[in-house]
Design an enzyme around this catalytic site. Sequence first.
Site, PDB file in Angstrom:
ATOM      1  CB  THR A 144      82.269  37.743  31.522  1.00 29.64           C
ATOM      2  OG1 THR A 144      80.985  38.549  31.842  1.00 29.64           O
ATOM      3  CG2 THR A 144      82.310  37.421  30.334  1.00 29.64           C
ATOM      4  CB  THR A 189      78.798  36.566  30.435  1.00 21.72           C
ATOM      5  OG1 THR A 189      78.684  37.288  31.624  1.00 21.72           O
ATOM      6  CG2 THR A 189      77.780  37.046  29.308  1.00 21.72           C
ATOM      7  CG  ASN A 241      75.232  41.029  33.429  1.00 20.22           C
ATOM      8  OD1 ASN A 241      76.386  41.386  33.179  1.00 20.22           O
ATOM      9  ND2 ASN A 241      74.193  41.754  33.668  1.00 20.22           N
ATOM     10  CG  ASP A 290      75.212  43.495  29.658  1.00 18.29           C
ATOM     11  OD1 ASP A 290      75.383  44.222  30.534  1.00 18.29           O
ATOM     12  OD2 ASP A 290      75.723  42.374  29.132  1.00 18.29           O
ATOM     13  CB  SER A 342      78.101  42.146  24.563  1.00 16.93           C
ATOM     14  OG  SER A 342      79.401  41.313  25.170  1.00 16.93           O
TER      15      SER A 342
HETATM   16  N1  GLY Z   1      77.784  41.086  30.429  1.00 15.72           N
HETATM   17  C1  GLY Z   1      78.856  41.193  30.006  1.00 15.72           C
HETATM   18  C2  GLY Z   1      79.017  41.595  28.675  1.00 15.72           C
HETATM   19  O1  GLY Z   1      78.121  41.105  27.741  1.00 15.72           O
HETATM   20  O2  GLY Z   1      79.713  42.218  28.187  1.00 15.72           O
END
Ligand code: GLY
Length: 563
Positions: A373, A391, A393, A415, A444
Amino acid sequence: MMAFTQILWRRVTIVSFVAFFGFVGPSTGAQQTAAIAAAHPLATAAGYAILERGGNAFDAAIAITAALAVVEPYSSGLGGGGFFLLHRAGDGVQVMVDARETAPSGVTNAHYFDRDGKPIRGASIRGGTAVAIPGVPAGLVHIAERYGRLPLTVTLAPATRLAREGFPIDVRYARIAKLRETFLQSGANTQGFLDKGRAPSTGFVLKQPELAATLERIARYGFAGFYEGRLADAMIEAVNQAGGAWRRADLTSYKVIEREPVRFNYRGARITTAALPSAGGIALAQCLGMLEGFTLGQVGEASTDHLVIEALRRAFHDRARYLADPDFVQVPVARLISADYARRRAADIDLTHATRSDALEAVETAHFESHDTTHLSVVDSEGNRVAATITINLLFGAGIVPVGTGILLNNEMDDFSLRPDVPNAFQLRGSIANRIEPRKRPLSSMTPTFVEDDKGVLILGAPGGSRIVSQVLLAILQYLQSPDPDLEGLVSMPRYHHQFWPDLVEIEPNRYTPEWRAAIAAKGHAIQSANRAWGNMQAVFKAKRDGVAQAASDPRGEDVGWY
Ligand code: GLY
């Protein structure tokens, strides 16, 4: 005394800046009233170029986000999502622009489980079923229309130029491409990130002409340029060919949501941070709420760190019990961040002994997002601010680039929690509240944050999945303990982390003394040294006294050898 060693410590980059393609950065010597911290110097330079063109912090954030999509494509991009925390100086408006991805409406359990109910390996990580509807392009258009001063044709121009003319890749790109070489070789149209089919070496000039054309299309047509027409067709085709279930309406109905940030006070400081669907802001408020009841020493002293670990344990426990997209699940946010609740949650913290996580009420455990990220912090001379964490991911997302678009698509579906008993990419189980539902936003940990106190305002955030929360928490505690802000110290300080389950304190390698480890272990904590350092914090500070601004970028982002 700080109870840690700073092995291989290196001075951090202050106001990362490289003169490239004629961008002009802050003049040296003069006192700066604007500052930018971002994960790549070319992105920082793009932001300064826009400030110099008369843009405000919001315009600069657009330029930086777009430039990061080009120069750090493994972390974020047009195919991903994020949260933009904004403060408008003129009227004090503060808002979190939620540009998080959404689940496509066609997804069903059959996409992730076989007939016997067994999870299909990799379905939420790779290929079409991994991809959620991107939010970043809509976020940029929204911020430009509502908060910016310059048109997207201007703010997206630096990124467009970087994509079209190319840029020499840095050591981080080379290392990450090597790590993901096989993935990129076998991905859908991802070979453009390689050099003749192999991971490129440092200095290789990466050109992305299709991404340049996509940026121009967004600059010209705004939302419709991405979510309708040729680009939308290409994305739907690529995702569905790779096993996904996107429908045209998933794209045309995508909406950015303006959310009230989470706000709270801690020992006289005013903190503004991410709201749901990020769990980060609530966890931060809960940890600091619990810690307010104790007399704290310095971060790095085992007695204080024990309390921080216990606060993290309890905040992550609540995260697993309650947190998810608030448009789908009722979350008692006000109660969770109230002083009364913090007092009750902290009541069983023992100053001398670790609580066992399994002694807390049984619960499906928290989800642990990726490390891949990026974060940017900006303040302009008027005092407008942006903290944005964005991000796609995991590194290089789902490994799909729709033909002719240059857009690397995310794998944010990971996620979500597939099922309480199904571990995610990090071998952790998920929570029911965060299960996949059409058009829902996955939970997140991204925690873009402002801290205001007598000294001024600190703007910060970091990548690192669930470790984002502990990074931001430790930096805030350290910032508030010192009369003069030491930004370099904040972004480079050693880090530890606890997230309720697994029940252990993870520490960065080679940063903690045997004495510290012994003191923490004596309280009953299991310690696990990670095999590498984590995070890439970007921090900006603007002093109240004279309006002077400074910035610092985490040296871990320079691959300084803390691994
Ligand atoms: N994909 C990382 C977050 O959203 O925390």
